[in-house]
Design a protein around this motif. Structure first.
Motif, PDB file in Angstrom:
ATOM      1  N   ALA A 141       2.854   6.548   0.185  1.00 26.25           N
ATOM      2  CA  ALA A 141       2.005   5.500   0.542  1.00 26.25           C
ATOM      3  C   ALA A 141       2.074   4.547  -0.799  1.00 26.25           C
ATOM      4  O   ALA A 141       1.970   3.479  -0.743  1.00 26.25           O
ATOM      5  N   VAL A 142       1.663   5.189  -2.075  1.00 27.59           N
ATOM      6  CA  VAL A 142       1.619   4.364  -3.195  1.00 27.59           C
ATOM      7  C   VAL A 142       3.026   3.503  -3.465  1.00 27.59           C
ATOM      8  O   VAL A 142       2.888   2.608  -4.039  1.00 27.59           O
ATOM      9  N   ASP A 143       4.117   4.169  -2.962  1.00 23.74           N
ATOM     10  CA  ASP A 143       5.272   3.377  -3.175  1.00 23.74           C
ATOM     11  C   ASP A 143       5.470   2.302  -2.027  1.00 23.74           C
ATOM     12  O   ASP A 143       6.087   1.329  -2.818  1.00 23.74           O
ATOM     13  N   ALA A 144       5.011   2.673  -1.070  1.00 21.51           N
ATOM     14  CA  ALA A 144       5.247   1.450  -0.111  1.00 21.51           C
ATOM     15  C   ALA A 144       4.393   0.341  -0.371  1.00 21.51           C
ATOM     16  O   ALA A 144       4.685  -0.804  -0.204  1.00 21.51           O
ATOM     17  N   GLN A 145       2.875   0.548  -1.107  1.00 20.04           N
ATOM     18  CA  GLN A 145       2.087  -0.266  -1.421  1.00 20.04           C
ATOM     19  C   GLN A 145       2.815  -1.171  -2.401  1.00 20.04           C
ATOM     20  O   GLN A 145       2.898  -2.379  -2.388  1.00 20.04           O
ATOM     21  N   THR A 146       3.367  -0.513  -3.396  1.00 16.96           N
ATOM     22  CA  THR A 146       3.834  -1.287  -4.448  1.00 16.96           C
ATOM     23  C   THR A 146       5.062  -2.198  -3.924  1.00 16.96           C
ATOM     24  O   THR A 146       5.242  -3.279  -4.338  1.00 16.96           O
ATOM     25  N   ARG A 147       5.910  -1.664  -3.135  1.00 16.90           N
ATOM     26  CA  ARG A 147       6.917  -2.255  -2.728  1.00 16.90           C
ATOM     27  C   ARG A 147       6.571  -3.681  -1.711  1.00 16.90           C
ATOM     28  O   ARG A 147       6.780  -4.877  -1.997  1.00 16.90           O
ATOM     29  N   ILE A 148       5.474  -3.534  -0.975  1.00 16.96           N
ATOM     30  CA  ILE A 148       5.114  -4.525  -0.050  1.00 16.96           C
ATOM     31  C   ILE A 148       4.439  -5.614  -0.911  1.00 16.96           C
ATOM     32  O   ILE A 148       4.474  -6.679  -0.694  1.00 16.96           O
ATOM     33  N   VAL A 149       3.437  -5.210  -2.112  1.00 17.91           N
ATOM     34  CA  VAL A 149       2.922  -6.190  -2.761  1.00 17.91           C
ATOM     35  C   VAL A 149       3.763  -7.040  -3.448  1.00 17.91           C
ATOM     36  O   VAL A 149       3.616  -8.099  -3.531  1.00 17.91           O
ATOM     37  N   ALA A 150       4.680  -6.356  -3.998  1.00 14.72           N
ATOM     38  CA  ALA A 150       5.655  -7.281  -4.790  1.00 14.72           C
ATOM     39  C   ALA A 150       6.539  -8.311  -3.802  1.00 14.72           C
ATOM     40  O   ALA A 150       6.687  -9.201  -4.615  1.00 14.72           O
ATOM     41  N   ALA A 151       6.777  -7.561  -3.010  1.00 24.82           N
ATOM     42  CA  ALA A 151       7.718  -8.592  -1.845  1.00 24.82           C
ATOM     43  C   ALA A 151       6.843  -9.676  -1.529  1.00 24.82           C
ATOM     44  O   ALA A 151       7.377 -10.928  -1.535  1.00 24.82           O
ATOM     45  N   VAL A 152       5.713  -9.549  -1.233  1.00 27.31           N
ATOM     46  CA  VAL A 152       4.614 -10.620  -0.682  1.00 27.31           C
ATOM     47  C   VAL A 152       4.400 -11.552  -1.877  1.00 27.31           C
ATOM     48  O   VAL A 152       4.424 -12.719  -1.663  1.00 27.31           O
ATOM     49  N   ARG A 153       4.014 -10.927  -2.998  1.00 26.68           N
ATOM     50  CA  ARG A 153       3.968 -11.971  -4.108  1.00 26.68           C
ATOM     51  C   ARG A 153       5.098 -12.745  -4.398  1.00 26.68           C
ATOM     52  O   ARG A 153       5.149 -14.002  -4.550  1.00 26.68           O
ATOM     53  N   SER A 154       6.210 -12.274  -4.276  1.00 24.73           N
ATOM     54  CA  SER A 154       7.568 -12.968  -4.745  1.00 24.73           C
ATOM     55  C   SER A 154       7.791 -13.950  -3.369  1.00 24.73           C
ATOM     56  O   SER A 154       8.212 -14.984  -3.686  1.00 24.73           O
ATOM     57  N   LEU A 155       7.546 -13.587  -2.258  1.00 28.14           N
ATOM     58  CA  LEU A 155       7.795 -14.597  -1.010  1.00 28.14           C
ATOM     59  C   LEU A 155       6.767 -15.689  -1.059  1.00 28.14           C
ATOM     60  O   LEU A 155       6.991 -16.872  -0.383  1.00 28.14           O
ATOM     61  N   ILE A 186      -3.108 -10.892   9.771  1.00 21.61           N
ATOM     62  CA  ILE A 186      -4.160 -11.129   8.613  1.00 21.61           C
ATOM     63  C   ILE A 186      -3.772 -12.541   7.922  1.00 21.61           C
ATOM     64  O   ILE A 186      -2.560 -12.746   7.803  1.00 21.61           O
ATOM     65  N   THR A 187      -4.975 -13.217   7.728  1.00 24.04           N
ATOM     66  CA  THR A 187      -4.692 -14.572   6.921  1.00 24.04           C
ATOM     67  C   THR A 187      -5.035 -14.105   5.569  1.00 24.04           C
ATOM     68  O   THR A 187      -6.044 -13.417   5.325  1.00 24.04           O
ATOM     69  N   PHE A 188      -4.262 -14.517   4.329  1.00 28.98           N
ATOM     70  CA  PHE A 188      -4.431 -14.429   3.059  1.00 28.98           C
ATOM     71  C   PHE A 188      -4.213 -15.764   2.229  1.00 28.98           C
ATOM     72  O   PHE A 188      -3.374 -16.326   2.589  1.00 28.98           O
ATOM     73  N   ASP A 189      -4.844 -15.633   1.061  1.00 25.98           N
ATOM     74  CA  ASP A 189      -4.530 -16.715   0.019  1.00 25.98           C
ATOM     75  C   ASP A 189      -3.638 -16.153  -1.004  1.00 25.98           C
ATOM     76  O   ASP A 189      -4.246 -15.164  -1.856  1.00 25.98           O
ATOM     77  N   PRO A 190      -2.436 -16.319  -0.943  1.00 27.31           N
ATOM     78  CA  PRO A 190      -1.488 -15.603  -2.167  1.00 27.31           C
ATOM     79  C   PRO A 190      -1.833 -16.059  -3.504  1.00 27.31           C
ATOM     80  O   PRO A 190      -1.749 -15.228  -4.519  1.00 27.31           O
TER      81      PRO A 190
END
Length: 185
Positions: A113-127, A167-171
């Motif tokens: 879970a910690v690795d998947a979270q790191t991956r998805i957060v980095a991807a979303v921040r980048s995108l 989910i709606t979010f403010d990046p």
């Protein structure tokens, strides 16, 4: 403005087909066709999906509705559970419970879970670095993203209420603007 994290809609579950190749069901196509009401607004010019077929199909249906050709980014993939492949619903649910309870462990060979979270957060921040985007992905990584956006520990209670949720979010502020909402036709 805001960005959106949309999970793929309902799928045809076929144990003989690899999970990443599952397609949308009829109900899933209808739900995906209504996603523009809650997972897109006219200022968004990009839709990016996971490389899994069900997410690509959801993004394509949304893209056709709003006139945007979706992109694909493998970093938006679901947790890697290739070690087990398809599991019957009861067994799958038990493994998911352990996945959310043992964040630093690989449960039955699944991505931690910690690795998947790191991956998805980095991807979303980048995108989202250059502007708002609708991202089409998967429920478990969405729960991990929501935890990070809220600044709270990972918890299964943050999982989507059903396929085809948003989910709606403010990046820019890196915060959730909503919890999960089901896309309704």
């Amino acid at each position: 403005m805001a960005s959106y994290f949309l999970t793929h809609a309902e799928v045809v579950i076929d144990p003989a087909v690899p999970i990443e190749s599952w397609t949308l069901s009829g109900v899933g196509r209808v739900r995906a066709g209504a996603a523009h009401h809650s997972a897109w607004d006219p200022g968004i010019t990009r839709i990016v999906s996971s490389a899994e077929r069900k997410a690509i199909e959801t993004a394509e249906v949304l893209g056709q509705t709003v006139g945007v050709v979706p992109e694909v980014d493998r970093r938006l993939g679901e947790i890697d559970r290739s070690a087990t492949g398809y599991l019957p619903p009861e067994e799958f649910d038990a493994v998911v419970v352990r996945f959310f309870d043992r964040l630093d462990e690989s449960v039955r060979g699944w991505e931690r879970a910690v690795d998947a979270q790191t991956r998805i957060v980095a991807a979303v921040r980048s995108l989202t670095a250059d502007g708002d985007v609708t991202l089409v992905s998967h429920g478990a990584v969405g729960a991990l993203l929501l935890a990070d956006l809220r600044g709270v520990p990972i918890d299964r209670a943050l999982d989507q209420p059903g396929m085809g949720s948003v989910i709606t979010f403010d990046p820019r502020a890196w915060r959730a603007l909503s919890g999960w909402t089901r896309v309704t036709p």
